[in-house]
Write a protein that holds these residues in place. Structure first.
Motif, PDB file in Angstrom:
ATOM      1  N   LEU A   1      29.443  35.290  41.492  1.00 26.31           N
ATOM      2  CA  LEU A   1      29.759  35.369  39.820  1.00 26.31           C
ATOM      3  C   LEU A   1      30.459  36.350  39.164  1.00 26.31           C
ATOM      4  N   SER A   2      31.613  36.773  39.973  1.00 23.94           N
ATOM      5  CA  SER A   2      32.173  37.998  39.217  1.00 23.94           C
ATOM      6  C   SER A   2      33.111  37.442  37.973  1.00 23.94           C
ATOM      7  N   TYR A   3      33.555  38.357  37.177  1.00 19.96           N
ATOM      8  CA  TYR A   3      34.303  37.868  35.984  1.00 19.96           C
ATOM      9  C   TYR A   3      35.338  36.929  36.181  1.00 19.96           C
ATOM     10  N   GLY A   4      36.231  37.068  37.439  1.00 19.16           N
ATOM     11  CA  GLY A   4      37.047  36.387  37.391  1.00 19.16           C
ATOM     12  C   GLY A   4      36.991  35.069  38.005  1.00 19.16           C
ATOM     13  N   GLU A   5      35.739  34.739  38.531  1.00 19.13           N
ATOM     14  CA  GLU A   5      35.400  33.714  39.299  1.00 19.13           C
ATOM     15  C   GLU A   5      35.219  32.279  38.299  1.00 19.13           C
ATOM     16  N   GLY A   6      35.462  31.062  38.918  1.00 23.33           N
ATOM     17  CA  GLY A   6      35.569  29.847  38.174  1.00 23.33           C
ATOM     18  C   GLY A   6      34.493  29.574  37.050  1.00 23.33           C
ATOM     19  N   LEU A   7      33.201  29.644  37.563  1.00 18.28           N
ATOM     20  CA  LEU A   7      32.297  29.367  36.659  1.00 18.28           C
ATOM     21  C   LEU A   7      32.228  30.418  35.580  1.00 18.28           C
ATOM     22  N   GLU A   8      32.355  31.731  35.571  1.00 18.18           N
ATOM     23  CA  GLU A   8      32.273  32.734  34.370  1.00 18.18           C
ATOM     24  C   GLU A   8      33.438  32.494  33.565  1.00 18.18           C
ATOM     25  N   THR A   9      34.747  31.980  34.016  1.00 20.68           N
ATOM     26  CA  THR A   9      35.734  31.899  33.342  1.00 20.68           C
ATOM     27  C   THR A   9      35.732  30.573  32.357  1.00 20.68           C
ATOM     28  N   LEU A  10      35.119  29.699  33.043  1.00 18.05           N
ATOM     29  CA  LEU A  10      34.767  28.381  32.252  1.00 18.05           C
ATOM     30  C   LEU A  10      33.829  28.768  31.057  1.00 18.05           C
ATOM     31  N   LEU A  11      32.794  29.569  31.267  1.00 22.28           N
ATOM     32  CA  LEU A  11      31.599  29.670  30.088  1.00 22.28           C
ATOM     33  C   LEU A  11      32.347  30.579  29.358  1.00 22.28           C
TER      34      LEU A  11
END
Ligand code: YXS
Length: 266
Positions: free
Chosen positions: A84-94
């Motif tokens: 869940l790092s800053y650049g991961e897909g889910l975090e970017t989406l949120l």
């Protein structure tokens, strides 16, 4: 999947006047959020913003048993990489949902799992049908979650209820979610669409610049308390111990093999 061979596969984007809709279209995998689907979702938000909509509704297809099964577990990284790092897909989406210039409303039917609960938290409002449940399951899989995600839940339901959601990983019913502030309304499933789109129209009839400025202020004010550099580094090392652990790999493997995980605490 959408018919057109070069259009988005996992998200159906529609617009009616000032209201846009993004519908999950990955029923075979219970709307699990894979990377391609998350990219299409972000693109859909940006496109609808450009088309001048004032409210965006996120939904699954009508009658869905599962709104979304959360992050695609099979696409979570191997151990030693922050899932869940800053650049991961889910975090970017949120972040895109929270920074979107227009209001985003989650219209929920069926059950909601893991990162999809955080997606609801990141929306400006959540309208759920009776019978909906929300389950926050990182601890079931062995994922250390992350600070910005925890702040979303603390902001919505307070520390005690947020702890209960994360530590038990059990589904909470919509009636409880509305009483603890996690969602805005619970309505009979037959009224869900009418209720949500009426709410969206009400919002769209107000001053768009004021709505945008108020949303931006809410976003800045709810980012959580300022922490010093050392605390930020400490949080990262606390989390790294977990996603470096054998337990993290075991949680994902157990899901893939459809068996209960055997966590060793290392
Ligand atoms: O066996 P096939 O190939 O048909 O695929 C099965 C499942 O593997 C698949 N599926 C998923 N695939 C990837 N990622 C998922 N999250 C996911 N969930 C389901 O869909 C097919 C049908 O699933 P099945 O047989 O389990 O259906 P069911 O009706 O018996 O059970 C439905 C659920 C949702 C209760 C069950 O599928 C489930 O517990 N799914 C995982 C829910 C979950 O824990 N999601 C959190 C993902 S991790 C995440 O979101 C964040 C990183 S975090 O954990 O930090 O919040």
């Amino acid at each position: 999947m959408n018919d057109s061979n070069n259009g988005p596969k996992f998200i159906i984007k529609t617009r009616e006047d000032r209201i846009g809709t993004l519908q999950f279209n990955n029923d075979a995998k219970l709307n699990a959020l894979n990377h391609e689907m998350m990219q299409e979702f972000v693109q859909g938000l940006l496109d609808l913003e450009k088309e001048g909509v004032l409210v965006i509704i996120i939904r699954a297809r009508s009658g869905a048993r599962i709104w979304s099964a959360g992050h695609d577990i099979k696409e979570l990284p191997e151990p030693r990489r922050d899932p869940l790092s800053y650049g991961e897909g889910l975090e970017t989406l949120l972040r895109h949902v929270q920074d979107c210039l227009v209001l985003v409303i989650a219209m929920v039917e069926g059950s909601v799992w893991g990162g999809a609960c955080d997606l609801c938290c990141s929306c400006d409002m959540v309208i759920a049908a009776e019978g909906v449940t929300f389950a926050m399951t990182p601890a079931k899989i062995g994922i250390p979650y992350n600070a910005s995600g925890l702040i979303h839940f603390v902001n919505h339901v307070g520390v005690n209820k947020a702890k209960e959601m994360f530590f038990t990983a059990q589904p909470i019913p919509a009636v409880e979610a509305v009483s603890n502030g996690f969602i805005n309304h619970v309505v009979p499933v037959a009224d869900l669409e009418k209720f949500t789109y009426h709410l969206a129209e009400t919002i769209a009839s107000n001053a768009p610049l004021a709505i945008r400025a108020i949303k931006k202020q809410f976003r800045l004010l709810t980012k959580g308390t300022l922490i010093d550099a050392e605390t930020a580094e400490k949080i990262q090392s606390i989390r790294r111990e977990v996603y470096d652990s054998a337990d993290y790999g075991e949680g994902i493997q157990a899901f893939k093999e459809k068996r209960k995980p055997h966590f060793q605490g290392r």
